[in-house]
Design a protein around this motif. Structure first.
Motif, mmCIF file in Angstrom:
data_model
loop_
_atom_site.group_PDB
_atom_site.id
_atom_site.type_symbol
_atom_site.label_atom_id
_atom_site.label_comp_id
_atom_site.label_asym_id
_atom_site.label_seq_id
_atom_site.Cartn_x
_atom_site.Cartn_y
_atom_site.Cartn_z
ATOM 1 N N ILE A 1 0.840 -1.006 0.083
ATOM 2 C CA ILE A 1 -0.080 0.107 -0.092
ATOM 3 C C ILE A 1 0.823 1.234 -0.110
ATOM 4 N N THR A 2 2.135 1.262 0.680
ATOM 5 C CA THR A 2 2.791 2.416 0.726
ATOM 6 C C THR A 2 3.739 2.368 -0.062
ATOM 7 N N PHE A 3 4.755 3.389 -0.478
ATOM 8 C CA PHE A 3 5.624 3.666 -1.376
ATOM 9 C C PHE A 3 6.807 2.986 -1.305
ATOM 10 N N MET B 1 6.083 -0.757 -1.945
ATOM 11 C CA MET B 1 6.023 -1.157 -3.270
ATOM 12 C C MET B 1 7.527 -1.123 -3.937
ATOM 13 N N VAL B 2 7.921 -0.285 -3.525
ATOM 14 C CA VAL B 2 9.483 -0.396 -4.223
ATOM 15 C C VAL B 2 10.049 -1.684 -3.698
ATOM 16 N N GLU B 3 10.067 -1.979 -2.462
ATOM 17 C CA GLU B 3 10.656 -3.177 -2.083
ATOM 18 C C GLU B 3 10.106 -4.392 -2.700
ATOM 19 N N GLU B 4 8.686 -4.480 -2.879
ATOM 20 C CA GLU B 4 8.146 -5.518 -3.262
ATOM 21 C C GLU B 4 8.484 -5.833 -5.036
ATOM 22 N N HIS C 1 -2.228 7.777 -4.584
ATOM 23 C CA HIS C 1 -0.952 8.796 -4.229
ATOM 24 C C HIS C 1 0.183 8.101 -4.187
ATOM 25 N N GLU C 2 0.161 7.037 -3.242
ATOM 26 C CA GLU C 2 1.581 6.335 -3.106
ATOM 27 C C GLU C 2 1.827 5.525 -4.351
ATOM 28 N N GLY C 3 0.989 5.054 -5.149
ATOM 29 C CA GLY C 3 1.198 4.318 -6.463
ATOM 30 C C GLY C 3 1.754 5.234 -7.402
ATOM 31 N N ILE C 4 1.147 6.311 -7.578
ATOM 32 C CA ILE C 4 1.733 7.267 -8.648
ATOM 33 C C ILE C 4 3.120 7.624 -8.614
ATOM 34 N N LYS C 5 3.623 7.572 -7.311
ATOM 35 C CA LYS C 5 4.884 7.805 -6.717
ATOM 36 C C LYS C 5 5.697 6.617 -7.036
ATOM 37 N N ILE D 1 -3.713 10.238 -17.643
ATOM 38 C CA ILE D 1 -2.734 11.153 -18.361
ATOM 39 C C ILE D 1 -1.582 11.126 -17.125
ATOM 40 N N MET D 2 -1.744 11.058 -15.754
ATOM 41 C CA MET D 2 -0.869 11.127 -14.926
ATOM 42 C C MET D 2 0.011 9.784 -14.775
ATOM 43 N N ALA D 3 -0.725 8.614 -15.138
ATOM 44 C CA ALA D 3 0.029 7.391 -15.353
ATOM 45 C C ALA D 3 0.934 7.682 -16.298
ATOM 46 N N ALA D 4 0.601 8.053 -17.360
ATOM 47 C CA ALA D 4 1.717 8.146 -18.521
ATOM 48 C C ALA D 4 2.671 9.334 -18.314
ATOM 49 N N LYS D 5 2.513 10.441 -17.655
ATOM 50 C CA LYS D 5 3.420 11.282 -17.389
ATOM 51 C C LYS D 5 4.419 10.513 -16.285
ATOM 52 N N ALA D 6 4.185 9.655 -15.431
ATOM 53 C CA ALA D 6 4.769 9.029 -14.552
ATOM 54 C C ALA D 6 5.715 8.041 -15.184
#
Ligand code: E4P
Length: 225
Positions: free
Chosen positions: A62-64, A67-70, A90-94, A118-123
């Protein structure tokens, strides 16, 4: 055009892969709960079955930082073409932004409106999974939103590809494809419906029966002296 299966069921995937040129599978945490066995064993069996095809695995974190570790753990164990499926929270987009920058392939998921897309693409997401039926249940036509996302991607030059997802009917799938989705993820029951019609079945039966009536046999034995 890419066809993905929205399931983690080994037998169903095996059956369909045996006949159809499928491009891979998508999972989500709920889909994974439907399969027996330990989580890592299910992933490993699916990985073997996919044999290098696309494997879009939704993170359970759930948290940023989690997510990075997983993401790193998954990347270490999966041999197929891994796409980290990350929801557009929010955490996911990051996480999508940071992990894409680090070279991971990401599928932004649970997209249900234009700006999330759009935000997913920008990310930097490679794909985004747009939830057609879940959006429809809020009174908005998901396929219209897909249309809008595609037109903005074209206008602004984003390369992110759209996976049509969360389908409950053939009509929804067809509309997505016609609206410009080059990838759809389909549950196995709907996939079978996509590929079979009564007219096709009856036509084949009719041809075979007519041939058999006249020549008494069908298949390779006809060619024997
Ligand atoms: C796709 O990425 C999702 O796993 C899925 O399509 C969600 O579908 P549902 O609305 O049937 O749960």
């Amino acid at each position: 055009m890419e066809y993905l299966l929205d399931t983690a069921n080994k037998q169903l995937i095996k059956d369909i892969l045996n006949y159809y040129p499928i491009d891979g599978i998508t999972t989500n945490p709920t889909i994974m709960t439907k399969e027996p066995g330990a989580y890592l064993d299910i992933l490993s069996d699916l990985d073997t079955l996919l044999d290098g095809r696309q494997f879009h695995i939704q993170l359970t974190s759930i948290t940023f930082p989690d997510m990075v570790e997983e993401a790193k753990r998954l990347n270490d164990i999966i041999q197929s073409e891994l796409y980290l499926k990350i929801p557009v929270s929010h955490e996911g987009i990051k996480a999508i932004y940071k992990l894409s920058k680090q070279g991971f392939k990401v599928t932004a998921t649970a997209v249900t409106n234009l700006n999330q897309g759009i935000m997913a693409a920008k990310a930097g997401a490679s794909y985004l999974a747009f939830y057609v039926n879940r959006t429809a249940s809020t009174g908005i036509n998901g396929n219209d939103v897909i249309n809008e996302i595609i037109s903005i991607f074209k206008r602004d030059g984003y390369q992110t590809k759209i996976i049509g997802a969360s389908y409950k009917s053939i009509y929804q799938i067809n509309k997505s494809i016609l609206n410009g989705c080059k990838s759809v993820t389909v549950p196995p029951t709907l996939f079978k419906e996509l590929m079979e019609t009564t007219v096709t079945k009856e036509s084949i039966e009719q041809f075979t029966n007519n041939f058999k009536d006249r020549f008494k046999q069908i298949g390779p034995s006809i060619y024997k002296e």
